[in-house]
Motif scaffolding. Structure first.
Motif, PDB file in Angstrom:
ATOM      1  N   GLY A  90       0.848  -1.192   0.000  1.00 15.48           N
ATOM      2  CA  GLY A  90       0.000   0.000   0.000  1.00 15.48           C
ATOM      3  C   GLY A  90       0.875   1.230   0.000  1.00 15.48           C
ATOM      4  N   ASP A  91       0.727   2.077   1.028  1.00 17.71           N
ATOM      5  CA  ASP A  91       1.571   3.274   1.083  1.00 17.71           C
ATOM      6  C   ASP A  91       2.927   2.986   1.724  1.00 17.71           C
ATOM      7  OD1 ASP A  91       0.794   3.033   3.721  1.00 17.71           O
ATOM      8  OD2 ASP A  91       0.300   5.147   3.972  1.00 17.71           O
ATOM      9  N   SER A  92       3.181   1.716   2.061  1.00 21.31           N
ATOM     10  CA  SER A  92       4.472   1.325   2.643  1.00 21.31           C
ATOM     11  C   SER A  92       5.463   0.939   1.560  1.00 21.31           C
ATOM     12  CB  SER A  92       4.301   0.112   3.567  1.00 21.31           C
ATOM     13  OG  SER A  92       3.487   0.411   4.656  1.00 21.31           O
ATOM     14  N   ILE A  93       6.718   1.187   1.850  1.00 26.20           N
ATOM     15  CA  ILE A  93       7.802   0.624   1.056  1.00 26.20           C
ATOM     16  C   ILE A  93       8.334  -0.540   1.876  1.00 26.20           C
ATOM     17  CG2 ILE A  93      10.105   0.992   0.114  1.00 26.20           C
ATOM     18  CD1 ILE A  93       9.355   3.959  -0.185  1.00 26.20           C
ATOM     19  N   VAL A  94       8.287  -1.737   1.317  1.00 27.67           N
ATOM     20  CA  VAL A  94       8.716  -2.936   2.029  1.00 27.67           C
ATOM     21  C   VAL A  94       9.967  -3.477   1.357  1.00 27.67           C
ATOM     22  CG1 VAL A  94       8.091  -5.274   2.753  1.00 27.67           C
ATOM     23  CG2 VAL A  94       6.340  -3.477   2.689  1.00 27.67           C
ATOM     24  N   ARG A  95      11.025  -3.606   2.151  1.00 29.23           N
ATOM     25  CA  ARG A  95      12.283  -4.179   1.667  1.00 29.23           C
ATOM     26  C   ARG A  95      12.549  -5.453   2.460  1.00 29.23           C
ATOM     27  NH1 ARG A  95      13.159   1.249   2.597  1.00 29.23           N
ATOM     28  NH2 ARG A  95      13.493   2.491   0.735  1.00 29.23           N
ATOM     29  N   ILE A  96      12.845  -6.523   1.743  1.00 35.51           N
ATOM     30  CA  ILE A  96      13.154  -7.806   2.370  1.00 35.51           C
ATOM     31  C   ILE A  96      14.595  -8.139   2.013  1.00 35.51           C
ATOM     32  CG2 ILE A  96      12.562 -10.247   2.489  1.00 35.51           C
ATOM     33  CD1 ILE A  96       9.664  -9.367   1.652  1.00 35.51           C
ATOM     34  N   ILE A  97      15.400  -8.367   3.048  1.00 34.55           N
ATOM     35  CA  ILE A  97      16.837  -8.537   2.865  1.00 34.55           C
ATOM     36  C   ILE A  97      17.268  -9.850   3.516  1.00 34.55           C
ATOM     37  CG2 ILE A  97      19.105  -7.538   3.369  1.00 34.55           C
ATOM     38  CD1 ILE A  97      17.450  -4.812   3.675  1.00 34.55           C
ATOM     39  N   ALA A  98      18.020 -10.651   2.777  1.00 34.82           N
ATOM     40  CA  ALA A  98      18.605 -11.889   3.300  1.00 34.82           C
ATOM     41  C   ALA A  98      20.114 -11.758   3.172  1.00 34.82           C
ATOM     42  CB  ALA A  98      18.095 -13.100   2.518  1.00 34.82           C
ATOM     43  N   GLY A  99      20.779 -11.711   4.321  1.00 41.03           N
ATOM     44  CA  GLY A  99      22.224 -11.474   4.294  1.00 41.03           C
ATOM     45  C   GLY A  99      22.492 -10.103   3.711  1.00 41.03           C
ATOM     46  N   VAL A 145      13.474  -7.182   7.496  1.00 37.61           N
ATOM     47  CA  VAL A 145      12.337  -6.623   6.781  1.00 37.61           C
ATOM     48  C   VAL A 145      12.217  -5.177   7.218  1.00 37.61           C
ATOM     49  CG1 VAL A 145       9.834  -6.685   6.462  1.00 37.61           C
ATOM     50  CG2 VAL A 145      11.135  -8.811   6.540  1.00 37.61           C
ATOM     51  N   TRP A 146      12.205  -4.302   6.244  1.00 36.14           N
ATOM     52  CA  TRP A 146      12.123  -2.868   6.479  1.00 36.14           C
ATOM     53  C   TRP A 146      10.796  -2.400   5.909  1.00 36.14           C
ATOM     54  CZ3 TRP A 146      16.977   0.573   5.775  1.00 36.14           C
ATOM     55  CH2 TRP A 146      16.675   1.909   6.048  1.00 36.14           C
ATOM     56  N   GLU A 147       9.879  -1.979   6.775  1.00 32.37           N
ATOM     57  CA  GLU A 147       8.569  -1.474   6.376  1.00 32.37           C
ATOM     58  C   GLU A 147       8.542   0.022   6.667  1.00 32.37           C
ATOM     59  OE1 GLU A 147       3.872  -2.495   7.127  1.00 32.37           O
ATOM     60  OE2 GLU A 147       5.273  -2.779   8.776  1.00 32.37           O
ATOM     61  N   ASP A 148       8.524   0.821   5.607  1.00 32.99           N
ATOM     62  CA  ASP A 148       8.589   2.272   5.746  1.00 32.99           C
ATOM     63  C   ASP A 148       7.305   2.899   5.209  1.00 32.99           C
ATOM     64  OD1 ASP A 148      10.392   3.981   6.923  1.00 32.99           O
ATOM     65  OD2 ASP A 148      11.628   4.250   5.148  1.00 32.99           O
ATOM     66  N   THR A 149       6.656   3.720   6.017  1.00 39.23           N
ATOM     67  CA  THR A 149       5.476   4.475   5.598  1.00 39.23           C
ATOM     68  C   THR A 149       5.884   5.940   5.474  1.00 39.23           C
ATOM     69  OG1 THR A 149       4.701   4.964   7.842  1.00 39.23           O
ATOM     70  CG2 THR A 149       3.986   2.865   6.882  1.00 39.23           C
TER      71      THR A 149
END
Length: 93
Positions: free
Chosen positions: A12-21, A62-66
């Motif tokens: 939605g209005d979030s920017i979601v970044r998923i990081i492994a290592g 996991v970085w969830e930024d609104t």
């Protein structure tokens, strides 16, 4: 330490970044729930299970930024492995 595996992360209005290592993983690699024109949601537990299926080893972020705030979650840095809040952001606006 409280396990946050059931915590939902929303598009939605979030920017979601998923990081492994040190790798940024495409959000398209995951099955998002309740998808509509604004996006969907996924639990942190679903993210870690999928990352393991894809062959990624710990540690995950996991970085969830609104627009006004955000949360960074971390998995696998402690034993027993669990999701925890790693930090807060001031948002992207």
């Amino acid at each position: 330490m409280e396990d946050m595996s059931g915590t939902r992360v929303y598009e939605g209005d979030s920017i979601v970044r998923i990081i492994a290592g040190d790798k940024l993983i495409s959000n398209d690699m995951f099955e998002w729930n309740g998808v509509d024109e604004f996006g969907g949601w996924i639990t942190l537990g679903e993210i870690s299970r999928r990352l393991r299926q894809l062959g990624y080893e710990d540690v995950y972020y996991v970085w969830e930024d609104t627009p006004l705030r955000g949360t960074i979650y971390q998995y696998g840095n402690y034993r027993p492995e669990c999701w925890e809040e790693y930090g807060k952001t001031k948002g992207y606006a």
